[in-house]
Design an enzyme around this catalytic site. Structure first.
Site, PDB file in Angstrom:
ATOM      1  N   ARG A 110     104.361  89.288 -69.474  1.00  0.00           N
ATOM      2  CA  ARG A 110     103.639  88.733 -68.311  1.00  0.00           C
ATOM      3  C   ARG A 110     104.242  87.451 -67.758  1.00  0.00           C
ATOM      4  NH1 ARG A 110      98.625  90.328 -70.874  1.00  0.00           N
ATOM      5  NH2 ARG A 110      98.177  92.423 -70.124  1.00  0.00           N
ATOM      6  N   LYS A 132     112.780  84.297 -55.014  1.00  0.00           N
ATOM      7  CA  LYS A 132     112.605  85.716 -54.683  1.00  0.00           C
ATOM      8  C   LYS A 132     113.377  86.524 -55.720  1.00  0.00           C
ATOM      9  CE  LYS A 132     111.769  86.305 -49.738  1.00  0.00           C
ATOM     10  NZ  LYS A 132     112.309  86.806 -48.459  1.00  0.00           N
ATOM     11  N   GLU A 174     125.898  83.923 -45.281  1.00  0.00           N
ATOM     12  CA  GLU A 174     124.553  83.343 -45.479  1.00  0.00           C
ATOM     13  C   GLU A 174     124.545  81.846 -45.110  1.00  0.00           C
ATOM     14  OE1 GLU A 174     121.840  85.175 -46.190  1.00  0.00           O
ATOM     15  OE2 GLU A 174     122.223  86.640 -47.790  1.00  0.00           O
ATOM     16  N   GLU A 222     106.582  83.081 -48.173  1.00  0.00           N
ATOM     17  CA  GLU A 222     106.922  83.748 -46.906  1.00  0.00           C
ATOM     18  C   GLU A 222     105.684  84.125 -46.084  1.00  0.00           C
ATOM     19  OE1 GLU A 222     110.753  86.309 -46.449  1.00  0.00           O
ATOM     20  OE2 GLU A 222     109.111  87.726 -46.320  1.00  0.00           O
ATOM     21  N   ARG A 226     109.421  80.839 -43.793  1.00  0.00           N
ATOM     22  CA  ARG A 226     110.442  81.405 -44.691  1.00  0.00           C
ATOM     23  C   ARG A 226     111.026  82.711 -44.157  1.00  0.00           C
ATOM     24  NH1 ARG A 226     110.795  81.690 -51.309  1.00  0.00           N
ATOM     25  NH2 ARG A 226     112.827  82.705 -51.297  1.00  0.00           N
ATOM     26  N   HIS A 233     118.800  90.121 -41.644  1.00  0.00           N
ATOM     27  CA  HIS A 233     118.465  91.023 -42.754  1.00  0.00           C
ATOM     28  C   HIS A 233     117.674  92.254 -42.304  1.00  0.00           C
ATOM     29  CE1 HIS A 233     119.729  87.497 -44.935  1.00  0.00           C
ATOM     30  NE2 HIS A 233     119.635  88.118 -46.093  1.00  0.00           N
ATOM     31  N   HIS A 237     119.607  95.053 -44.003  1.00  0.00           N
ATOM     32  CA  HIS A 237     119.059  95.857 -45.099  1.00  0.00           C
ATOM     33  C   HIS A 237     119.119  97.347 -44.778  1.00  0.00           C
ATOM     34  CE1 HIS A 237     116.502  92.471 -47.182  1.00  0.00           C
ATOM     35  NE2 HIS A 237     117.794  92.347 -47.385  1.00  0.00           N
TER      36      HIS A 237
HETATM   37  N1  LIG Z   1     116.737  86.087 -54.022  1.00  0.00           N
HETATM   38  C1  LIG Z   1     117.262  85.669 -52.895  1.00  0.00           C
HETATM   39  O1  LIG Z   1     116.768  84.746 -52.245  1.00  0.00           O
HETATM   40  C2  LIG Z   1     118.520  86.298 -52.405  1.00  0.00           C
HETATM   41  C3  LIG Z   1     119.229  85.706 -51.357  1.00  0.00           C
HETATM   42  C4  LIG Z   1     120.396  86.300 -50.937  1.00  0.00           C
HETATM   43  C5  LIG Z   1     120.871  87.444 -51.560  1.00  0.00           C
HETATM   44  N2  LIG Z   1     120.165  87.984 -52.560  1.00  0.00           N
HETATM   45  C6  LIG Z   1     120.656  89.159 -53.265  1.00  0.00           C
HETATM   46  O2  LIG Z   1     121.888  88.812 -53.883  1.00  0.00           O
HETATM   47  C7  LIG Z   1     122.713  89.955 -53.997  1.00  0.00           C
HETATM   48  C8  LIG Z   1     124.104  89.626 -53.525  1.00  0.00           C
HETATM   49  O3  LIG Z   1     124.610  88.609 -54.338  1.00  0.00           O
HETATM   50  P1  LIG Z   1     126.177  88.353 -54.484  1.00  0.00           P
HETATM   51  O4  LIG Z   1     126.791  88.333 -53.157  1.00  0.00           O
HETATM   52  O5  LIG Z   1     126.322  87.189 -55.374  1.00  0.00           O
HETATM   53  O6  LIG Z   1     126.684  89.685 -55.152  1.00  0.00           O
HETATM   54  P2  LIG Z   1     126.920  90.107 -56.686  1.00  0.00           P
HETATM   55  O7  LIG Z   1     125.920  89.523 -57.554  1.00  0.00           O
HETATM   56  O8  LIG Z   1     127.064  91.588 -56.668  1.00  0.00           O
HETATM   57  O9  LIG Z   1     128.323  89.449 -57.021  1.00  0.00           O
HETATM   58  C9  LIG Z   1     129.429  89.827 -56.246  1.00  0.00           C
HETATM   59  C10 LIG Z   1     130.630  90.222 -57.120  1.00  0.00           C
HETATM   60  O10 LIG Z   1     131.290  89.062 -57.586  1.00  0.00           O
HETATM   61  C11 LIG Z   1     131.491  89.140 -59.004  1.00  0.00           C
HETATM   62  N3  LIG Z   1     131.496  87.760 -59.452  1.00  0.00           N
HETATM   63  C12 LIG Z   1     130.444  86.939 -59.641  1.00  0.00           C
HETATM   64  N4  LIG Z   1     130.867  85.691 -59.907  1.00  0.00           N
HETATM   65  C13 LIG Z   1     132.209  85.742 -59.919  1.00  0.00           C
HETATM   66  C14 LIG Z   1     133.212  84.766 -60.107  1.00  0.00           C
HETATM   67  N5  LIG Z   1     132.916  83.482 -60.304  1.00  0.00           N
HETATM   68  N6  LIG Z   1     134.498  85.151 -60.061  1.00  0.00           N
HETATM   69  C15 LIG Z   1     134.821  86.462 -59.810  1.00  0.00           C
HETATM   70  N7  LIG Z   1     133.921  87.422 -59.581  1.00  0.00           N
HETATM   71  C16 LIG Z   1     132.618  87.056 -59.629  1.00  0.00           C
HETATM   72  C17 LIG Z   1     130.363  90.002 -59.466  1.00  0.00           C
HETATM   73  O11 LIG Z   1     130.650  90.566 -60.712  1.00  0.00           O
HETATM   74  C18 LIG Z   1     130.301  91.037 -58.342  1.00  0.00           C
HETATM   75  O12 LIG Z   1     131.274  92.017 -58.536  1.00  0.00           O
HETATM   76  C19 LIG Z   1     122.048  91.044 -53.204  1.00  0.00           C
HETATM   77  O13 LIG Z   1     121.424  91.939 -54.068  1.00  0.00           O
HETATM   78  C20 LIG Z   1     121.024  90.313 -52.377  1.00  0.00           C
HETATM   79  O14 LIG Z   1     119.921  91.116 -52.064  1.00  0.00           O
HETATM   80  C21 LIG Z   1     119.012  87.432 -53.003  1.00  0.00           C
HETATM   81  O1  LIG Z   2     114.974  83.532 -49.685  1.00  0.00           O
HETATM   82  C1  LIG Z   2     114.626  84.181 -48.708  1.00  0.00           C
HETATM   83  O2  LIG Z   2     113.465  84.131 -48.275  1.00  0.00           O
HETATM   84  C2  LIG Z   2     115.582  85.075 -48.019  1.00  0.00           C
HETATM   85  O3  LIG Z   2     115.184  85.814 -47.127  1.00  0.00           O
HETATM   86  C3  LIG Z   2     117.007  85.016 -48.429  1.00  0.00           C
HETATM   87  C4  LIG Z   2     117.802  86.265 -48.100  1.00  0.00           C
HETATM   88  O4  LIG Z   2     119.151  85.876 -47.941  1.00  0.00           O
HETATM   89  C5  LIG Z   2     117.757  87.306 -49.219  1.00  0.00           C
HETATM   90  O5  LIG Z   2     118.696  88.317 -48.974  1.00  0.00           O
HETATM   91  C6  LIG Z   2     116.387  87.893 -49.481  1.00  0.00           C
HETATM   92  O6  LIG Z   2     116.381  88.654 -50.663  1.00  0.00           O
HETATM   93  C7  LIG Z   2     115.927  88.813 -48.380  1.00  0.00           C
HETATM   94  O7  LIG Z   2     114.557  88.829 -48.362  1.00  0.00           O
HETATM   95  P1  LIG Z   2     113.664  90.103 -48.703  1.00  0.00           P
HETATM   96  O8  LIG Z   2     112.303  89.537 -48.838  1.00  0.00           O
HETATM   97  O9  LIG Z   2     113.785  91.011 -47.548  1.00  0.00           O
HETATM   98  O10 LIG Z   2     114.174  90.682 -49.954  1.00  0.00           O
HETATM   99 ZN   LIG Z   3     120.450  87.584 -47.937  1.00  0.00          ZN
END
Ligand SMILES: NC(=O)c1ccc[n+]([C@@H]2O[C@H](COP(=O)([O-])OP(=O)(O)OC[C@H]3O[C@@H](n4cnc5c(N)ncnc54)[C@H](O)[C@@H]3O)[C@@H](O)[C@H]2O)c1
Ligand SMILES: O=C(O)C(=O)C[C@@H](O)[C@H](O)[C@H](O)COP(=O)(O)O
Ligand SMILES: [Zn+2]
Length: 344
Positions: A110, A132, A174, A222, A226, A233, A237
């Protein structure tokens, strides 16, 4: 530099943007990572992280593995390591690792604590901040998840030394998103300064994190502002989903999505064609794609209804107003959207 996410409650936390210092935990810790990151940086992490008991969970690399099966693998590792409710997960990797580790932390017994040590540019400027978490399924992106804030975020840009150029560009997308939505001066700075691992990257990280920290601090879950972080996106998406998360990196799909949103904003008179071209030019400078040939425009439109921001058959769009400001609206006519999609 330290940036605070101030949530006015016990979930507030600090983001440290500096070379990783030794961190030590008097509790059981599982580090979640993947083979790519481990091969480059695990020894460095081990030199800097100590815990009562330290174990590792290595998951497959790729957005296509951001799913229920991999989530179960992470939870399994938590059970095998006998984590209890005082234990800690460490997300050591990019946004995929961060989102999945955060989600696992939010549901294991949990909810337990986790920290973020992001290693991609995208995760350093965006994904590791704000709480998120989630996974994808066949219906779409991040449709299963939770808000679960990390206890701390440690951003060390030296990890970026090994990041492939294409991944760097995805992170820049981004960064550009934050600037277009919230900060005209930052956008102009981006126009006038080159970003690469050796140059200006810490400034860009700091500015992006400060921007996101402000947004999350005023609207953690959000309910309003936010949603602006979703600029690009709504379209992006759909592109990721239609291409099975394999053709475009998340940041690349967002780059194309920003161009689609901009085209809509130009059509509706919120943005000038000049500003639209400035954004496109900046994206192209980092080889971020700006177009995507839509096979079936009606089908593409239907996918918008799976977006978490859609409700009561209304789709929410984030449209730039010039550069440095944006509008969140669910009053856009279907015909206008269809027309711009046909132009791509
Ligand atoms: N939670 C949020 O607010 C938020 C915001 C933006 C994106 N996201 C999510 O994040 C994801 C994308 O993240 P990403 O772009 O980091 O992709 P990713 O996590 O897939 O990493 C990209 C690639 O880089 C490699 N890698 C990581 N660090 C490295 C390093 N230092 N050197 C060499 N290779 C390295 C990884 O193994 C992978 O192959 C998506 O799923 C997206 O939905 C979430
Ligand atoms: O942090 C946020 O809020 C964002 O929207 C950051 C985005 O870059 C990220 O990809 C996020 O995961 C997208 O929002 P979602 O709620 O559609 O998943
Ligand atoms: Zn994003």
């Amino acid at each position: 530099m330290t940036v605070k996410i101030d949530l006015n409650n016990e979930n507030s936390y600090e983001i440290y943007i500096e070379k990783l210092k030794k961190i030590s935990f008097d509790r059981k810790v599982v580090v979640v990572t993947n083979p790519t990151i481990a091969s480059f940086h695990l020894e460095y992490l081990k030199d800097n992280l100590s815990a009562q008991e330290l174990s590792f969970c290595t998951i497959p690399d790729g957005e296509e593995y951001k799913n229920m099966q991999t989530l179960e693998q992470i939870l399994e590792s938590c059970f095998l390591a006998k984590l209890d409710r005082k234990s800690l997960l460490v997300a050591f990797g990019g946004g995929v690792i961060g989102d999945m580790t955060g989600f696992a932390a939010s549901i294991y017994q949990r909810g337990i604590d986790f920290i973020q040590i992001p290693t991609t540019l995208l995760s350093q400027v965006d994904a590791s901040v704000g709480g998120k978490t989630g996974i994808n399924n066949r219906f779409g992106k991040n449709l299963i998840g939770s808000f679960h804030q990390p206890k701390a975020v440690y951003i060390d840009s030296s990890f970026l030394k090994t990041l492939p150029k294409r991944e760097f560009g995805a992170g820049v997308a981004e960064i550009i998103k934050m600037a277009v939505c919230f900060n005209k001066d930052f956008f102009m700075w981006l126009e006038n300064n080159d970003l690469n691992y050796e140059k200006n990257i810490d400034i860009a990280i700091q500015k992006s994190v400060q921007t996101k920290a402000y947004v999350v601090s005023v609207d953690e879950k959000e309910q309003g502002l936010r949603a602006a972080l979703n600029y690009g996106h709504t379209f992006g998406h759909v592109i990721e989903n239609l291409t099975n998360y394999k053709t475009y990196l998340h940041g690349e799909a967002v780059g194309i999505g920003m161009c689609m949103a901009n085209a809509l904003a130009v059509k509706l008179g919120f943005m000038s064609e000049d500003d639209e071209k400035r954004v496109e030019k900046l994206l192209k400078k980092y080889e971020i794609p700006t177009t995507y040939k839509i096979k079936d425009v009606e089908d593409f439109y239907e996918h918008f209804f799976l977006d978490k921001k859609s409700s009561n058959s209304k789709i929410k769009f984030i449209l730039p107003v010039g550069i440095g400001d944006c509008k969140i609206t669910d009053e856009i006519k279907r015909d206008d959207v269809i027309e711009i999609l046909k132009g791509f």
